[in-house]
Design a protein around this motif. Structure first.
Motif, PDB file in Angstrom:
ATOM      1  N   CYS A 131       0.811  -1.227   0.000  1.00 39.97           N
ATOM      2  CA  CYS A 131       0.000   0.000   0.000  1.00 39.97           C
ATOM      3  C   CYS A 131       0.836   1.265   0.000  1.00 39.97           C
ATOM      4  CB  CYS A 131      -0.976   0.036   1.172  1.00 39.97           C
ATOM      5  SG  CYS A 131      -2.213  -1.253   1.077  1.00 39.97           S
ATOM      6  N   LEU A 274      -9.297   2.548  -2.045  1.00 39.21           N
ATOM      7  CA  LEU A 274      -8.211   2.494  -1.075  1.00 39.21           C
ATOM      8  C   LEU A 274      -7.368   1.250  -1.247  1.00 39.21           C
ATOM      9  CD1 LEU A 274     -10.053   3.488   2.202  1.00 39.21           C
ATOM     10  CD2 LEU A 274      -8.594   4.914   0.790  1.00 39.21           C
ATOM     11  N   THR A 276      -5.784  -1.107   1.429  1.00 39.22           N
ATOM     12  CA  THR A 276      -5.706  -1.314   2.872  1.00 39.22           C
ATOM     13  C   THR A 276      -4.865  -2.534   3.204  1.00 39.22           C
ATOM     14  OG1 THR A 276      -7.759  -2.527   2.843  1.00 39.22           O
ATOM     15  CG2 THR A 276      -7.883  -0.183   3.352  1.00 39.22           C
TER      16      THR A 276
ATOM     17  N   ARG B 103      -6.049  -1.569  10.365  1.00 38.24           N
ATOM     18  CA  ARG B 103      -5.717  -2.105   9.051  1.00 38.24           C
ATOM     19  C   ARG B 103      -5.722  -0.985   8.009  1.00 38.24           C
ATOM     20  NH1 ARG B 103      -9.969  -5.485   7.905  1.00 38.24           N
ATOM     21  NH2 ARG B 103     -11.060  -4.991   9.831  1.00 38.24           N
ATOM     22  N   CYS B 104      -5.393   0.202   8.474  1.00 43.69           N
ATOM     23  CA  CYS B 104      -5.244   1.351   7.577  1.00 43.69           C
ATOM     24  C   CYS B 104      -6.567   1.768   6.946  1.00 43.69           C
ATOM     25  CB  CYS B 104      -4.218   1.090   6.481  1.00 43.69           C
ATOM     26  SG  CYS B 104      -2.558   0.907   7.104  1.00 43.69           S
ATOM     27  N   ILE B 105      -7.642   1.423   7.588  1.00 44.83           N
ATOM     28  CA  ILE B 105      -8.949   1.805   7.068  1.00 44.83           C
ATOM     29  C   ILE B 105      -9.377   3.103   7.744  1.00 44.83           C
ATOM     30  CG2 ILE B 105     -11.381   1.142   7.024  1.00 44.83           C
ATOM     31  CD1 ILE B 105     -10.383  -1.764   6.717  1.00 44.83           C
ATOM     32  N   TYR B 138      -3.203   9.233   7.518  1.00 40.00           N
ATOM     33  CA  TYR B 138      -3.912   8.357   6.573  1.00 40.00           C
ATOM     34  C   TYR B 138      -3.993   9.031   5.199  1.00 40.00           C
ATOM     35  CZ  TYR B 138      -5.332   4.915  10.020  1.00 40.00           C
ATOM     36  OH  TYR B 138      -5.335   3.942  10.973  1.00 40.00           O
ATOM     37  N   TYR B 159     -15.868   3.919   2.466  1.00 41.56           N
ATOM     38  CA  TYR B 159     -15.507   4.197   3.854  1.00 41.56           C
ATOM     39  C   TYR B 159     -15.859   5.623   4.253  1.00 41.56           C
ATOM     40  CZ  TYR B 159     -12.734  -0.082   3.718  1.00 41.56           C
ATOM     41  OH  TYR B 159     -12.330  -1.381   3.592  1.00 41.56           O
ATOM     42  N   ASN B 183     -15.973   0.275   8.400  1.00 44.99           N
ATOM     43  CA  ASN B 183     -15.042   1.006   9.276  1.00 44.99           C
ATOM     44  C   ASN B 183     -15.779   1.474  10.522  1.00 44.99           C
ATOM     45  OD1 ASN B 183     -16.585   2.865   7.852  1.00 44.99           O
ATOM     46  ND2 ASN B 183     -14.925   4.336   7.586  1.00 44.99           N
ATOM     47  N   ASN B 250       0.025   0.000   6.940  1.00 46.42           N
ATOM     48  CA  ASN B 250      -0.333  -1.259   7.585  1.00 46.42           C
ATOM     49  C   ASN B 250       0.841  -2.040   8.141  1.00 46.42           C
ATOM     50  OD1 ASN B 250      -2.033  -3.027   8.617  1.00 46.42           O
ATOM     51  ND2 ASN B 250      -2.652  -3.973   6.714  1.00 46.42           N
TER      52      ASN B 250
END
Lengths: 295, 268
Positions: A131, A274, A276, B103-105, B138, B159, B183, B250
């Motif tokens: 990512c 995205l 993720t 989880r980078c969400i 983010y 999201y 999310n 992540n």
């Protein structure tokens, strides 16, 4: 408004290299190309679109008189899916490049040490799989790992928004120099200036931890990287981008990237796509099944 | 130009949670007239932050009755304060480590509405057609058309949802729907799941040259018994006009957090 043409994907360059398979023929794409005929089709996502046959109309301008680069930009035509070789100066999935007129790639200018390093790497080493955004995407830094980017322009800033990986780059265009107080980053630090009707974007202060992605190849680079991009809206529906890349610790001479030409998309908002990480593969699969979310 | 104050972090909400308790106090004195765009609307452009240090507690899942430090909450309820019984029951089974932000969400709401996501700094870019929210931590964005169009009907739930804005006098009202339910919501030191029926209305008002006030109302009829009115958040104009790149990648999140803390988050 339906957005029937697919140009996004939750993709990682090295794996799926995604890409716009398909589809097309949409009236929207034809309109975007300013032509009643079928939209131009790029053999690879790496191949630039041809120049438009006729002008699609005058370039919009902002109140300060500069060209207005605002809009959603995409290749406007189909592209093929290929795996991405690391550091090899050849067409994706094809034989070594034979065409002497073909433009040089970053990797073709490797210093010996870099060439040796490339032989130890494969596409699965691409940080994009974790990512991490690329220095440049299929079409310079506007697109990152995807095929659609959006430009928002104000008198003070030009902002590049990328759909896939959903990141952004803020480019001040008020004459200021580079920041001296930020750490090196994946997308570097950019400043822009107008040379006539061309926006010249100078980017430095990269961290060296992500890769370059262009012309179907991926490559590591060093933190000495220096990218100069020239954005020019040539008519209402066309954006041309020329790029020169210097990296004196990796390549023997500056790399002049082949001109990229993008079309104005028939919609003016990109979507949220995205990366993720842990679920990237799942998302890619579902995105492909679901027409990338566009109904 | 130096940017001496640290307001970013590469963090999963549940881990570090740089959170502002309640609303931050705006200074009382007027800092000058509100800048206006050529079309006469207030110009919300600028980098906005809380302008003061904030404590770093752990986050609690679905606990509307206590603050993250365990003390009884003073003031307005949070999202979880309006849980339907089943939601309260579900929350008991969850822990901060279940937060998808790990989880980078991205989150629905950060410490300061949609503007800052998991961090404490956001930047607004405004032109006559769009207001764009850029978040430092983010490192993402939300595009808000302000030209009167309706919500898009051709995009999948996401999201951050789909936003449209309109001006009510000098207030930008942003209506967001079409969220997926993958999310969580973050606000006031608590995190919570939500449903895809979530409906968010935020009201952005530049009250003087250096202050931005944000009010939000959150509806989620599948989870809450009534709408949740978020306490007003007031942000200050930062002394710099560009945010930095602070990614969540992540696998590297933990090491990035540590590195960022050591290096003053990259600001020299």
């Amino acid at each position: 408004m339906k957005q029937s043409w697919i140009a996004s994907s939750v993709v990682v360059a090295a794996t799926v290299a995604m890409m716009l398979l398909a589809h097309s023929g949409s009236a929207a794409a034809q309109n975007a190309a300013g032509s009643a005929s079928a939209p131009p089709v790029a053999r690879f996502f790496t191949d630039p679109l041809p120049p438009p046959k006729e002008s699609a109309g005058p370039v919009p301008r902002t109140a300060d008189g500069h060209p207005d680069l605002s809009g959603v930009w995409w290749p406007g035509g189909d592209v093929a899916v290929n795996t991405l070789p690391v550091g090899e100066s050849r067409a994706p999935s094809g034989p070594p490049r034979q065409d002497p007129a073909a433009p040089a790639l970053y990797a073709s200018l490797y210093q010996p040490s870099a060439a040796a390093k490339a032989t130890t790497l494969s596409e699965k080493d691409d940080p994009a799989l974790r990512c991490i955004p690329s220095v440049i995407g299929p079409h310079v830094s506007l697109l990152d790992q995807g095929y659609i980017g959006q430009i928002i322009q104000t008198p003070k800033f030009v902002v590049l928004l990328t759909e896939t990986y959903h990141g952004f780059k803020v480019i001040p265009i008020d004459g200021r120099p580079h920041r001296d107080d930020v750490a090196p980053s994946y997308r570097g630090d950019s400043v822009g200036r107008w040379e006539g009707d061309t926006l010249v974007v100078d980017t430095t202060n990269f961290n060296g931890q992500n890769w370059l992605f262009d012309h179907g190849n991926v490559s590591f680079y060093s933190d000495a990287l220096h990218v100069v991009e020239r954005y020019r809206r040539t008519d209402a529906n066309t954006l041309e981008i020329d790029t020169t890349i210097e990296d004196p610790t990796m390549i023997t001479q500056p790399w002049k990237v082949q001109t990229h030409r993008l079309r104005l998309a028939p919609f003016d908002q990109i979507m949220e796509v995205l990366c993720t990480n842990v679920e990237t593969a799942t998302l890619m699969e579902s995105a492909a099944k679901d027409n990338y979310g566009r109904k | 130009m130096k940017q001496p104050w640290i307001a970013s972090s590469v963090t999963g909400a549940a881990v570090i949670a740089m959170i502002v308790f309640g609303s931050s106090a705006a200074t009382a004195q007027d800092t000058g007239p509100v800048p206006r765009a050529a079309d006469g609307h207030p110009d919300l452009s600028g980098v906005w932050w809380s302008g003061a240090d904030v404590p770093v507690p752990n986050l609690k899942v679905g606990d509307g009755g206590t603050r993250p430090d365990g003390q009884p909450r003073q003031g307005p309820k949070t999202f979880a304060g309006f849980y339907q019984p089943w939601a309260a029951e579900k929350a008991k089974a969850l822990d901060e480590k279940d937060d998808p932000a790990l989880r980078c969400i991205p989150s629905i709401l950060g410490p300061h509405a949609s503007l800052t996501d998991q961090g404490l700094v956001g930047q607004i870019i405004q032109n006559p057609k769009f207001v764009v929210l850029l978040t430092e931590t983010y490192h993402s964005f939300k595009i808000i058309p302000t030209d009167g169009r309706g919500h898009r009907d051709d995009v999948a739930p996401s999201y951050r949802g789909d936003s449209v804005g309109h001006w009510e006098g000098d207030t930008l009202v942003v209506d967001t729907n079409n969220f997926n339910s993958d999310n969580w919501v973050l606000d006031h030191g608590n995190v919570s799941f939500h449903s895809d029926a979530l409906h968010l209305v935020e009201r952005y008002r530049r009250i003087d040259a250096k202050h931005l006030a944000i009010d939000a109302t959150v509806e989620d009829p599948n989870v809450l018994t009534q709408p949740w009115t978020v306490a007003t958040q007031t942000l200050e104009l930062a002394p710099f006009d560009q945010i930095m790149e602070v990614l969540c990648t992540n696998t590297g999140t933990v090491s990035l957090m540590e590195g960022a803390a050591k290096e003053n988050y990259g600001r020299k």
